[in-house]
Design a protein around this motif. Structure first.
Motif, PDB file in Angstrom:
ATOM      1  N   LEU A   1       0.818  -1.205   0.000  1.00  0.00           N
ATOM      2  CA  LEU A   1       0.000   0.000   0.000  1.00  0.00           C
ATOM      3  C   LEU A   1       0.857   1.263   0.000  1.00  0.00           C
ATOM      4  N   ALA A   2       1.996   1.226   0.707  1.00  0.00           N
ATOM      5  CA  ALA A   2       2.896   2.381   0.706  1.00  0.00           C
ATOM      6  C   ALA A   2       3.448   2.643  -0.703  1.00  0.00           C
ATOM      7  N   ALA A   3       3.845   1.563  -1.412  1.00  0.00           N
ATOM      8  CA  ALA A   3       4.347   1.715  -2.778  1.00  0.00           C
ATOM      9  C   ALA A   3       3.248   2.228  -3.705  1.00  0.00           C
ATOM     10  N   LEU A   4       2.035   1.670  -3.542  1.00  0.00           N
ATOM     11  CA  LEU A   4       0.923   2.110  -4.383  1.00  0.00           C
ATOM     12  C   LEU A   4       0.581   3.569  -4.097  1.00  0.00           C
ATOM     13  N   GLY A   5       0.607   3.965  -2.819  1.00  0.00           N
ATOM     14  CA  GLY A   5       0.321   5.348  -2.470  1.00  0.00           C
ATOM     15  C   GLY A   5       1.370   6.310  -3.013  1.00  0.00           C
ATOM     16  N   ALA A   6       2.624   5.847  -3.028  1.00  0.00           N
ATOM     17  CA  ALA A   6       3.697   6.714  -3.517  1.00  0.00           C
ATOM     18  C   ALA A   6       3.527   7.016  -5.008  1.00  0.00           C
ATOM     19  N   VAL A   7       3.281   5.991  -5.831  1.00  0.00           N
ATOM     20  CA  VAL A   7       3.121   6.237  -7.279  1.00  0.00           C
ATOM     21  C   VAL A   7       1.817   6.978  -7.549  1.00  0.00           C
ATOM     22  N   TRP A   8       0.800   6.730  -6.699  1.00  0.00           N
ATOM     23  CA  TRP A   8      -0.458   7.479  -6.870  1.00  0.00           C
ATOM     24  C   TRP A   8      -0.253   8.968  -6.560  1.00  0.00           C
ATOM     25  N   ALA A   9       0.580   9.253  -5.545  1.00  0.00           N
ATOM     26  CA  ALA A   9       0.870  10.654  -5.219  1.00  0.00           C
ATOM     27  C   ALA A   9       1.569  11.350  -6.388  1.00  0.00           C
ATOM     28  N   VAL A  10       2.457  10.625  -7.080  1.00  0.00           N
ATOM     29  CA  VAL A  10       3.105  11.205  -8.272  1.00  0.00           C
ATOM     30  C   VAL A  10       2.069  11.492  -9.345  1.00  0.00           C
ATOM     31  N   LEU A  11       1.135  10.557  -9.513  1.00  0.00           N
ATOM     32  CA  LEU A  11       0.080  10.771 -10.510  1.00  0.00           C
ATOM     33  C   LEU A  11      -0.793  11.969 -10.130  1.00  0.00           C
ATOM     34  N   LEU A  12      -1.064  12.136  -8.834  1.00  0.00           N
ATOM     35  CA  LEU A  12      -1.828  13.305  -8.383  1.00  0.00           C
ATOM     36  C   LEU A  12      -1.099  14.601  -8.710  1.00  0.00           C
ATOM     37  N   ALA A  13       0.203  14.571  -8.572  1.00  0.00           N
ATOM     38  CA  ALA A  13       0.976  15.784  -8.864  1.00  0.00           C
ATOM     39  C   ALA A  13       0.962  16.111 -10.355  1.00  0.00           C
ATOM     40  N   LEU A  14       0.834  15.106 -11.207  1.00  0.00           N
ATOM     41  CA  LEU A  14       0.868  15.322 -12.650  1.00  0.00           C
ATOM     42  C   LEU A  14      -0.505  15.621 -13.231  1.00  0.00           C
ATOM     43  N   SER A  15      -1.550  14.997 -12.665  1.00  0.00           N
ATOM     44  CA  SER A  15      -2.873  15.125 -13.275  1.00  0.00           C
ATOM     45  C   SER A  15      -3.943  15.219 -12.194  1.00  0.00           C
ATOM     46  N   PRO A  16      -4.880  16.136 -12.327  1.00  0.00           N
ATOM     47  CA  PRO A  16      -5.979  16.202 -11.359  1.00  0.00           C
ATOM     48  C   PRO A  16      -6.930  15.004 -11.469  1.00  0.00           C
ATOM     49  N   ASP A  17      -6.887  14.319 -12.628  1.00  0.00           N
ATOM     50  CA  ASP A  17      -7.758  13.150 -12.791  1.00  0.00           C
ATOM     51  C   ASP A  17      -7.339  11.986 -11.894  1.00  0.00           C
ATOM     52  N   GLY A  18      -6.102  12.060 -11.372  1.00  0.00           N
ATOM     53  CA  GLY A  18      -5.644  10.972 -10.516  1.00  0.00           C
ATOM     54  C   GLY A  18      -6.422  10.860  -9.222  1.00  0.00           C
ATOM     55  N   LEU A  19      -7.137  11.913  -8.811  1.00  0.00           N
ATOM     56  CA  LEU A  19      -7.879  11.850  -7.552  1.00  0.00           C
ATOM     57  C   LEU A  19      -9.045  10.856  -7.616  1.00  0.00           C
ATOM     58  N   TRP A  20      -9.468  10.511  -8.847  1.00  0.00           N
ATOM     59  CA  TRP A  20     -10.535   9.507  -8.952  1.00  0.00           C
ATOM     60  C   TRP A  20     -10.118   8.157  -8.374  1.00  0.00           C
ATOM     61  N   LEU A  21      -8.833   7.872  -8.387  1.00  0.00           N
ATOM     62  CA  LEU A  21      -8.345   6.590  -7.853  1.00  0.00           C
ATOM     63  C   LEU A  21      -8.381   6.546  -6.324  1.00  0.00           C
ATOM     64  N   ALA A  22      -8.722   7.674  -5.702  1.00  0.00           N
ATOM     65  CA  ALA A  22      -8.787   7.672  -4.239  1.00  0.00           C
ATOM     66  C   ALA A  22      -9.863   6.713  -3.734  1.00  0.00           C
ATOM     67  N   PHE A  23     -10.985   6.614  -4.494  1.00  0.00           N
ATOM     68  CA  PHE A  23     -12.095   5.787  -4.017  1.00  0.00           C
ATOM     69  C   PHE A  23     -11.718   4.311  -3.882  1.00  0.00           C
ATOM     70  N   PRO A  24     -11.156   3.647  -4.921  1.00  0.00           N
ATOM     71  CA  PRO A  24     -10.733   2.257  -4.717  1.00  0.00           C
ATOM     72  C   PRO A  24      -9.595   2.132  -3.697  1.00  0.00           C
ATOM     73  N   LEU A  25      -8.763   3.190  -3.591  1.00  0.00           N
ATOM     74  CA  LEU A  25      -7.687   3.119  -2.609  1.00  0.00           C
ATOM     75  C   LEU A  25      -8.244   3.104  -1.191  1.00  0.00           C
ATOM     76  N   TYR A  26      -9.344   3.831  -0.956  1.00  0.00           N
ATOM     77  CA  TYR A  26      -9.984   3.785   0.367  1.00  0.00           C
ATOM     78  C   TYR A  26     -10.345   2.343   0.736  1.00  0.00           C
ATOM     79  N   PHE A  27     -10.949   1.640  -0.200  1.00  0.00           N
ATOM     80  CA  PHE A  27     -11.364   0.260   0.068  1.00  0.00           C
ATOM     81  C   PHE A  27     -10.158  -0.614   0.418  1.00  0.00           C
ATOM     82  N   LEU A  28      -9.077  -0.457  -0.324  1.00  0.00           N
ATOM     83  CA  LEU A  28      -7.885  -1.264  -0.065  1.00  0.00           C
ATOM     84  C   LEU A  28      -7.322  -0.980   1.319  1.00  0.00           C
ATOM     85  N   LEU A  29      -7.267   0.283   1.685  1.00  0.00           N
ATOM     86  CA  LEU A  29      -6.699   0.649   2.989  1.00  0.00           C
ATOM     87  C   LEU A  29      -7.514   0.052   4.141  1.00  0.00           C
ATOM     88  N   VAL A  30      -8.835   0.175   4.064  1.00  0.00           N
ATOM     89  CA  VAL A  30      -9.685  -0.328   5.156  1.00  0.00           C
ATOM     90  C   VAL A  30      -9.688  -1.847   5.196  1.00  0.00           C
TER      91      VAL A  30
END
Length: 392
Positions: free
Chosen positions: A75-104
């Motif tokens: 999850l830390a590795a996935l969060g790190a690359v997702w954070a890079v995607l957030l920095a590059l594109s605002p569309d990356g925030l859509w992936l927050a929803f499935p990430l919530y499920f994985l974290l919980v």
């Protein structure tokens, strides 16, 4: 979680999560390639593919499913690359929803809730950082999605635990029912063997013994040269052989506990195998060889009384005493358990096996008494009159 232990519902949810993640990543790439956003296309596509690869690795690495540490690292590795995607594109925030499920789902609750809060904060920061308007929707959307994901996963986990608990309970009930059926069959077999032994001993063996005695008396009253004396002696010998055979039948039908030893030995073994109770066996008087019905009755009463002690009395100690006297034999079973009201049990409301014990003793002409009171332990006393001569 081992995929082999997943329920069909959980398998369907996992598949939907995979499809949702893949679809959102494809949407991010599509918007970047079609030029609908101003972000660097090559970088967005590269990072999106990297996010997909890291996500897919989680399903292939056994440590992610087997250990909390493996899941946390992934999850830390996935969060790190997702954070890079957030920095590059605002569309990356859509992936927050499935990430919530994985974290919980993969982390303990005490870790999952802060991690979800951080992910929601990162999504909000990305939206605002890429020039999104500052309004209530910028905060409500990610936070509401986080709340829905947390409630959904925690609710499902609670239902799953309850379902597993019921499944284990049903399995235990089925196993207990099978054990009870086996015990009932065994008890029925032993009871039938005891009944046959009593019937043979009390009818056939006694009748053959009487015939033998009568023929012996008749042989003594006849003259020595009487031609009938030889027939009478032959009939007496036949009756004696049949009596010995009947006694062999009785011994063969004896309960297994008495086959390879005396009643005292069987009672001693009974005490040593009583679970959860410190049971002791003692004898008094001169041991005698008892008739088989006596030994069977005394053993079964001791088993039933000690079984009640183990199952119902919550006793710490129990003592079985077998006493041989001049004209009788006595069995006492005493425990220091909870006790009960004998009058209440005798009325049929409690039972505790007392009617069966009393019936055995009554069939042999003995006396059966129970002394007990709530909180004062229980004492079961059996006295059987010895047959003529005191031997079997």
């Amino acid at each position: 979680m081992d995929p082999r232990s997943l329920t069909p519902a959980l398998r369907a949810l996992r598949l939907c999560l995979h499809l949702l993640t893949a679809g959102l990543l494809a949407l991010v790439v599509l918007r970047a390639v079609t030029g609908r956003t101003d972000e660097p296309v090559a970088a967005v596509v590269t990072v999106a593919v990297l996010v997909g690869l890291v996500y897919a690795a989680g399903s292939l690495i056994p440590a992610v499913r087997a250990t909390r540490a493996g899941a946390a690292c992934w999850l830390a590795a996935l969060g790190a690359v997702w954070a890079v995607l957030l920095a590059l594109s605002p569309d990356g925030l859509w992936l927050a929803f499935p990430l919530y499920f994985l974290l919980v789902h993969l982390l303990p609750v005490r870790w999952a809730l802060p991690a979800v809060a951080v992910a929601a904060g990162a999504a909000i920061a990305s939206y605002l950082g890429h020039g999104g308007p500052l309004n209530a929707g910028a905060f409500i959307g990610p936070l509401l999605g986080a709340a829905v994901a947390v409630a959904t996963v925690l609710g499902y986990q609670a239902l799953y635990r309850e379902s597993e608990s019921r499944r284990r309970l049903i399995e235990e009930l089925i196993a207990t029912r099978a054990e009870l059926a086996d015990a009932e069959r065994t008890a029925g077999t032993l009871a039938e063997r005891e009944r046959l032994a009593r019937e043979i001993h009390d009818t056939l063996a006694q009748g053959l013994s009487s015939i033998q005695l009568l023929l012996r008396a008749a042989g003594r009253d006849l003259p020595a040269d009487s031609p009938v004396a030889a027939h009478i002696e032959q009939a007496r010998a036949t009756a004696q052989d049949n009596l010995a055979e009947a006694r062999r039948f009785v011994r063969a039908l004896t309960p297994p506990d008495l086959e390879n030893g005396s009643l005292s030995g069987a009672l001693q073994r009974l005490c040593t195998t009583a679970p959860g109770v410190a049971a002791r066996f003692t004898t008094s008087g001169t041991p005698l060889e008892l008739p088989t019905p006596y030994e069977v009755a005394l053993l079964r009463i001791a088993q039933s009384a000690l079984g009640n002690t183990v199952r119902h009395a919550h006793a710490r100690r129990a003592e079985i005493t077998l006493s041989f006297m001049e004209t009788s034999v006595a069995l006492d079973v005493v425990d220091d358990g909870d006790g009960f009201d004998p009058d209440h049990a005798a009325s049929g409301d409690g039972g505790f096996g007392l009617p069966a014990m009393r019936a055995r003793v009554r069939a042999l002409g003995g006396t059966f008494t129970v002394e007990s009171a709530p909180g004062e332990g229980t004492a079961v006393a059996v006295t059987l009159p010895l047959p003529a001569g005191g031997a079997a």
